[in-house]
Structure formats: structure tokens, C-alpha cells
Design a protein around this motif. Structure first.
Motif, PDB file in Angstrom:
ATOM      1  N   ALA A 100      12.851  28.792   6.918  1.00 48.04           N
ATOM      2  CA  ALA A 100      13.350  29.150   5.679  1.00 48.04           C
ATOM      3  C   ALA A 100      14.064  28.212   5.001  1.00 48.04           C
ATOM      4  O   ALA A 100      14.150  27.812   3.925  1.00 48.04           O
ATOM      5  N   VAL A 101      15.332  28.047   5.721  1.00 48.19           N
ATOM      6  CA  VAL A 101      16.155  26.890   5.100  1.00 48.19           C
ATOM      7  C   VAL A 101      15.838  25.653   5.035  1.00 48.19           C
ATOM      8  O   VAL A 101      16.156  24.845   4.137  1.00 48.19           O
ATOM      9  N   LEU A 102      14.937  25.313   5.998  1.00 47.25           N
ATOM     10  CA  LEU A 102      14.192  23.871   5.893  1.00 47.25           C
ATOM     11  C   LEU A 102      13.331  23.890   4.802  1.00 47.25           C
ATOM     12  O   LEU A 102      13.289  22.648   3.802  1.00 47.25           O
ATOM     13  N   VAL A 103      12.500  24.668   4.447  1.00 50.96           N
ATOM     14  CA  VAL A 103      11.467  24.632   3.511  1.00 50.96           C
ATOM     15  C   VAL A 103      12.632  24.618   1.925  1.00 50.96           C
ATOM     16  O   VAL A 103      12.421  23.908   1.285  1.00 50.96           O
ATOM     17  N   ALA A 104      13.313  25.619   1.890  1.00 52.94           N
ATOM     18  CA  ALA A 104      14.241  25.504   0.601  1.00 52.94           C
ATOM     19  C   ALA A 104      15.131  24.180   0.532  1.00 52.94           C
ATOM     20  O   ALA A 104      15.204  23.651  -0.671  1.00 52.94           O
ATOM     21  N   SER A 105      15.571  23.596   1.614  1.00 53.53           N
ATOM     22  CA  SER A 105      16.177  22.282   1.656  1.00 53.53           C
ATOM     23  C   SER A 105      15.182  21.161   1.178  1.00 53.53           C
ATOM     24  O   SER A 105      15.653  20.243   0.220  1.00 53.53           O
ATOM     25  N   GLY A 106      14.138  21.241   1.454  1.00 51.70           N
ATOM     26  CA  GLY A 106      12.947  20.275   1.107  1.00 51.70           C
ATOM     27  C   GLY A 106      12.818  20.450  -0.578  1.00 51.70           C
ATOM     28  O   GLY A 106      12.526  19.397  -1.266  1.00 51.70           O
ATOM     29  N   GLY A 107      12.638  21.693  -0.929  1.00 54.67           N
ATOM     30  CA  GLY A 107      12.339  22.022  -2.187  1.00 54.67           C
ATOM     31  C   GLY A 107      13.336  21.548  -2.966  1.00 54.67           C
ATOM     32  O   GLY A 107      13.204  21.201  -4.211  1.00 54.67           O
ATOM     33  N   ALA A 108      14.610  21.736  -2.304  1.00 53.89           N
ATOM     34  CA  ALA A 108      15.962  21.234  -3.278  1.00 53.89           C
ATOM     35  C   ALA A 108      15.851  19.832  -3.416  1.00 53.89           C
ATOM     36  O   ALA A 108      16.467  19.088  -4.550  1.00 53.89           O
ATOM     37  N   LEU A 109      15.472  19.005  -2.544  1.00 56.64           N
ATOM     38  CA  LEU A 109      15.614  17.740  -2.367  1.00 56.64           C
ATOM     39  C   LEU A 109      14.446  17.033  -3.546  1.00 56.64           C
ATOM     40  O   LEU A 109      14.910  16.291  -4.177  1.00 56.64           O
ATOM     41  N   LEU A 110      13.271  17.581  -3.683  1.00 56.57           N
ATOM     42  CA  LEU A 110      12.420  17.466  -4.501  1.00 56.57           C
ATOM     43  C   LEU A 110      13.070  17.636  -6.134  1.00 56.57           C
ATOM     44  O   LEU A 110      12.810  16.921  -6.960  1.00 56.57           O
ATOM     45  N   VAL A 111      13.620  18.840  -6.150  1.00 60.37           N
ATOM     46  CA  VAL A 111      14.339  19.240  -7.537  1.00 60.37           C
ATOM     47  C   VAL A 111      15.318  18.045  -8.033  1.00 60.37           C
ATOM     48  O   VAL A 111      15.557  17.720  -8.883  1.00 60.37           O
ATOM     49  N   GLY A 112      16.064  17.968  -6.851  1.00 59.48           N
ATOM     50  CA  GLY A 112      17.202  17.028  -7.057  1.00 59.48           C
ATOM     51  C   GLY A 112      16.566  15.626  -7.699  1.00 59.48           C
ATOM     52  O   GLY A 112      17.214  14.899  -8.437  1.00 59.48           O
TER      53      GLY A 112
END
Length: 125
Positions: A100-112
Motif C-alpha cells: 500500500a505504501v509502495l502504490v501510494a508512493s508511485g502515485g505521489a511520484l506521478l502527481v509530483g
């Protein structure tokens, strides 16, 4: 168990905030990944302000990643407390929380990249 008074009590609320902050502080002290994520969030938020980019999506992504890391840490501690023996279900629970942390981090990277990328490129060129 006595709840310590009314649910609307300011004293009770501050006590709850203290417990929550203790959890954040413990996680910061004991989890290297959380420290990295905190400083990545500080960097992302600072860059957002510097570039005058929209703050809300970056702040929300930072909060999501940090919150999930806190939940991951809590789940790992609870699983470790429940059983000292290795068990496939314990591993599955820990792996899913880390995922879950990994998926959120990937999404955060894309948003960033999508929110800050254009503004940063404009500043650099």
C-alpha cells in the motif's frame, strides 16, 4: 474504561493529540523509510511553494504516503506482538501493508512529476 470526560472536551482532545504525536515520533525514530519519506515530503512541499505550483495535490499525496507508512508500522508491530512465529498470513499482511505504501508512493511520484514538472522545466529553461 473511563473515557476521561465528554467527547467534546478540549483536554481530552489534546491528550489524544499527544498520543498520536507520540506514534509519529516513535515511527520517525524507529523507521528509516519514514524518515526518508518525511524529508521527501518536506522537499516536495518546499519546491511546490518555490515554484508557486498548486499545493493541494502535493500536500495530499505527502499526507497519504506518510499516513500509510504509519499504518504499515502499526500493522507490523501488531502482527509481531500477536505471534513470534513466522506465519504465511502474517507475512501476507505485512507485505500487503508495505505494498500500500509502495502504490501510494508511485502515485505521489506521478502527481509530483505532473504538477511540478512543467513549472520546474519552465524555471530551468
Amino acid at each position: 474504561m473511563n473515557s476521561g470526560g465528554s467527547a467534546l472536551s478540549l483536554r481530552r482532545w489534546w491528550r489524544s493529540v499527544g498520543f498520536a504525536w507520540a506514534g509519529v515520533a516513535h515511527t520517525y525514530r524507529s523507521q528509516p523509510n519514514f524518515r526518508i519519506e518525511v524529508w521527501a515530503a518536506v522537499t516536495a512541499l518546499g519546491l511546490t511553494v518555490l515554484l508557486r505550483a498548486p499545493l493541494a495535490p502535493i500536500a495530499l499525496c505527502c499526507a497519504l504516503v506518510l499516513s500509510l507508512e504509519l499504518v504499515n508500522t502499526a500493522l507490523e508491530a501488531a502482527v509481531d506482538l500477536a505471534s513470534l512465529e513466522r506465519h504465511p498470513l502474517a507475512r501476507a499482511a505485512k507485505d500487503a501493508a508495505a505494498g500500500a505504501v509502495l502504490v501510494a508512493s508511485g502515485g505521489a511520484l506521478l502527481v509530483g512529476v505532473s504538477v511540478l514538472g512543467g513549472a520546474l522545466w519552465s524555471r530551468l529553461t
